[in-house]
Design an enzyme around this catalytic site. Sequence first.
Site, PDB file in Angstrom:
ATOM      1  N   TYR A   1      -2.374   4.407   7.016  1.00 39.09           N
ATOM      2  CA  TYR A   1      -2.668   3.456   8.106  1.00 39.09           C
ATOM      3  C   TYR A   1      -3.978   3.954   8.905  1.00 39.09           C
ATOM      4  CZ  TYR A   1       1.540   0.851   7.084  1.00 39.09           C
ATOM      5  OH  TYR A   1       2.378   0.087   6.530  1.00 39.09           O
TER       6      TYR A   1
ATOM      7  N   LYS B   1       0.725  -1.267   0.038  1.00 40.13           N
ATOM      8  CA  LYS B   1       0.058  -0.048   0.180  1.00 40.13           C
ATOM      9  C   LYS B   1       0.801   1.303  -0.139  1.00 40.13           C
ATOM     10  CE  LYS B   1      -0.080  -0.968   4.700  1.00 40.13           C
ATOM     11  NZ  LYS B   1       1.083  -1.762   4.436  1.00 40.13           N
TER      12      LYS B   1
END
Length: 421
Positions: free
Chosen positions: A264, A181
């Site tokens: 996150y 990611k």
Amino acid sequence: MHDPKKLNRRHFTQISTASALGASAIAAAKEPGASTAGNSASKSAQIQPVGGRDIDSTAKKVPLAPPDKQPPNLELPSTPPKKIGYAIVGLGQLSLGQILPAFGQCEFAEPVALVSGHPDKAKTVAEAYGIESDAIYNYDNFDQIANDDRIDIVYIVLPNSMHAEFTIRALEAGKHVLCEKPMASTIDECERMIEAAKKADRKLMIAYRLHYEPFNQKVMQMCDEKRFGQIKTFSGSFCINVTAPNIRLSSKLAGGPVGDVGVYPINASRYVTGEEPIEVFAQSHQPTDDSRFREVPESVSCLLRFPSGVLANIDCSFGTHRSDFFRVACADGMIELTPAFSYNGQRLTTHHSSEQNGSVVTEHDIKEANHFASEMDAFADALLHQKPIQTPGEEGLADMRILAAMAQSIREQRPVRVHQA
């Protein structure tokens, strides 16, 4: 103890008689067809093992030696499960420091190939992990992985700007893909990656490791069960201090704090609430007196608004002391995870009120797991046993929609609606 010298004739006669009876019993037992039934002398004079005791020979006998058939409680070794072969693309700090060592804790996954632009480094790493020399590729001959049956999954651990290209090439080579990611640099790239996976009939998973580690999973469970009532607000922070040179500071490589560390708490706000935000309002700070931030912001903060009314405050930075936590404020309590996003060391604490005990603070005792081993095993297990992918490409696309809305909000200095599929 008897003195041998004081043994009288009667004692001697008793001992001799007993010895004679024992000898007779042995002799009788050696005779074909001999029987000692009804002979009390032979019954009482059977030879016993050292330390043994007399047992009535007419009693029900229990087998003393193991039967020919294996005992039912004997554990036999099982056939080791087939392991899924991973090709690691990119041998930077994350691959060398976390991903490759994590294979030692995997049950279903193993490294079988490397892709790197540095042949000497790749050769050294391959030798360390028992990877065959003909399984080392570079970015020019990358497409030849199509002919390598050892490779099942390609793990993309490259700069963000390269995710889409090499994910699509790996899928077209017939391999499944695990991509770090943020999934890509734009919404369009994410959509093309998902479409390439469908066209190739391959699986695409995004490496949201926190979905596979027990502390974050416990928070997901608590929030899903409404353990402390309705969720009201979420606060999440992930800030680090980045030293140049670093790919995170390059706009050409799609760097910046939002995609690197901000994703996150953004993703956490979604799996905590179980909702997709409908609006974002973001601001950034890009100092002019720090050359590290010539191309990307130092810090970004944003407010996410969810359909249920939950408000999420998110901040991320590349220029501060480490800040790593999230808090979920509920109607009847609070959930706190700190550190929340690190590779280890998580601590989960809950707070709630009780009529009997007043304010109750609980620190939950949960066994840690290696995040990378867990996520790589989860993907391998899904392929081996036809299970659904927990963090597919659509999960990465949902975050990219938020990141795109944040960028627009910063440019236009106003709240922006999040585009939904």
